[in-house]
Scaffold this active site. Structure first.
Site, PDB file in Angstrom:
ATOM      1  N   ARG A   1       0.866  -1.178   0.000  1.00 57.56           N
ATOM      2  CA  ARG A   1       0.000   0.000   0.000  1.00 57.56           C
ATOM      3  C   ARG A   1       0.907   1.233   0.000  1.00 57.56           C
ATOM      4  NH1 ARG A   1      -2.091  -3.375   4.218  1.00 57.56           N
ATOM      5  NH2 ARG A   1      -4.144  -4.250   3.709  1.00 57.56           N
TER       6      ARG A   1
ATOM      7  N   HIS B   1      -2.508   1.756  -6.038  1.00 62.02           N
ATOM      8  CA  HIS B   1      -3.179   0.510  -5.658  1.00 62.02           C
ATOM      9  C   HIS B   1      -3.334  -0.434  -6.851  1.00 62.02           C
ATOM     10  CE1 HIS B   1      -4.523  -0.667  -1.716  1.00 62.02           C
ATOM     11  NE2 HIS B   1      -5.531  -1.339  -2.227  1.00 62.02           N
TER      12      HIS B   1
ATOM     13  N   HIS C   1      -3.726  -9.242   4.218  1.00 68.55           N
ATOM     14  CA  HIS C   1      -5.174  -9.341   4.398  1.00 68.55           C
ATOM     15  C   HIS C   1      -5.477 -10.201   5.619  1.00 68.55           C
ATOM     16  CE1 HIS C   1      -5.955  -8.578  -0.178  1.00 68.55           C
ATOM     17  NE2 HIS C   1      -5.762  -7.466   0.502  1.00 68.55           N
TER      18      HIS C   1
ATOM     19  N   TYR D   1      -9.131 -11.722  -6.251  1.00 72.21           N
ATOM     20  CA  TYR D   1      -8.173 -11.928  -7.347  1.00 72.21           C
ATOM     21  C   TYR D   1      -8.437 -13.221  -8.103  1.00 72.21           C
ATOM     22  CZ  TYR D   1      -5.975  -8.008  -5.134  1.00 72.21           C
ATOM     23  OH  TYR D   1      -5.756  -6.769  -4.604  1.00 72.21           O
TER      24      TYR D   1
END
Length: 300
Positions: free
Chosen positions: A150, A246, A272, A281
């Site tokens: 990030r 991102h 996560h 994904y």
């Protein structure tokens, strides 16, 4: 509009204004939504609030969809109806709430933007320019994509977080949770190049000492907004408008999955807490597979 419904709508709007402190804009929006609802009820022959059952409300929701309202707009209007009918029951104007078991429509799942491998290669092909800021910007792009970071994790990197001889970065993510992000290949080479040959030039004797990895031209820690600008500028050089940092993180995860990485490994690298977040994904990957099939199959 059924005559019996108008004073109830007016009272509810007054309740929003006076007791809930809703803004004039919100009250006006609710008034428009409820007027449309009341018109539909009149067309259905509804005379009193107790004539309204779940079937009628579902029919109204269906009418909104038929009229071309977006899912988000339908959801907002259903939410308004839920609040209105709760008010009627609470104040004793109705015996039941026909929206009690009504679910808000789920918005369609929005898949993240992802670059192709060739786009990433073009983005990271680099320039011959060895100016410190150019070397820094290349390292930032390589680290964002190579480690799936990030923006805040990238700007928050300190020198002590770079355990490069062992091939990993220590990342402090959301909720101050620490994790390990592997770094190797082009990403490692670019970061080592920056630390050895560009960062020393960006340090300023008059600047406050900092352990930040990525520095601005004044010798201080680089800001998130600066990274957004660096990525957007790099995107424009290969014809991509408004490239977002991102997107590089999404591209990292998608390309890892396409390359055969386990979903749990990707979850761990991205930081996560829930595997369901990472599973987006798999949808991206399925979309990619379908597109490849349609492109390649002679009768697709």
């Amino acid at each position: 509009m059924p005559e019996a419904l108008k004073p109830l709508i007016d009272e509810y709007l007054s309740h929003l204004r006076v007791e809930r402190g809703s803004s004039p804009l919100t009250v006006s929006s609710y008034a428009t939504d409820l007027a449309d609802y009341a018109t539909f009820l009149a067309e259905q022959g509804t005379r009193t609030v107790d004539d309204i059952d779940r079937t009628v409300v579902v029919a109204y929701e269906a009418s909104l969809i038929e009229r071309g309202y977006a899912t988000s707009s339908v959801g907002r209007r259903v939410s308004v109806l839920k609040g209105f009918h709760r008010f009627l029951v609470r104040e004793g104007y109705a015996r039941r709430n026909p929206t009690d078991t009504l679910q808000l429509p789920k918005p369609p799942e929005r898949l993240p933007d992802v670059l192709s491998v060739s786009q990433v290669n073009a983005l990271l092909s680099g320039e011959a320019d060895r100016a410190p800021l150019t070397v820094r910007n290349r390292a930032i792009l390589e680290v964002l994509y190579g480690c799936g970071l990030r923006v805040s994790e990238c700007t928050g990197l300190d020198l002590g977080d770079c355990i490069l001889d062992e091939g990993y970065l220590r990342i402090v993510g959301k909720g101050n949770k620490e994790r390990i992000a592997p770094i190797s290949g082009a990403g490692l080479a670019a970061l080592e190049d920056y630390l050895a040959n560009a960062r020393p030039d960006l340090l300023k004797p008059y600047a406050k000492p900092t352990s930040a990895v990525f520095l601005n031209a004044r010798g201080g820690r680089l800001t998130r907004q600066s990274v957004h600008t660096i990525v957007a500028d790099a995107g424009r050089t290969i014809g991509l408008a408004d490239l977002h940092p991102h997107t590089l993180r999404h591209s990292f995860a998608t390309h890892m999955l396409e390359g055969g990485a386990d979903l749990r490994v990707i979850q761990e690298i991205l930081g996560h807490s829930d595997i369901s977040t990472t599973q987006i994904y798999t949808h991206v990957n399925r979309t990619h597979i379908r597109e490849e099939y349609l492109h390649a199959h002679p009768r697709a």
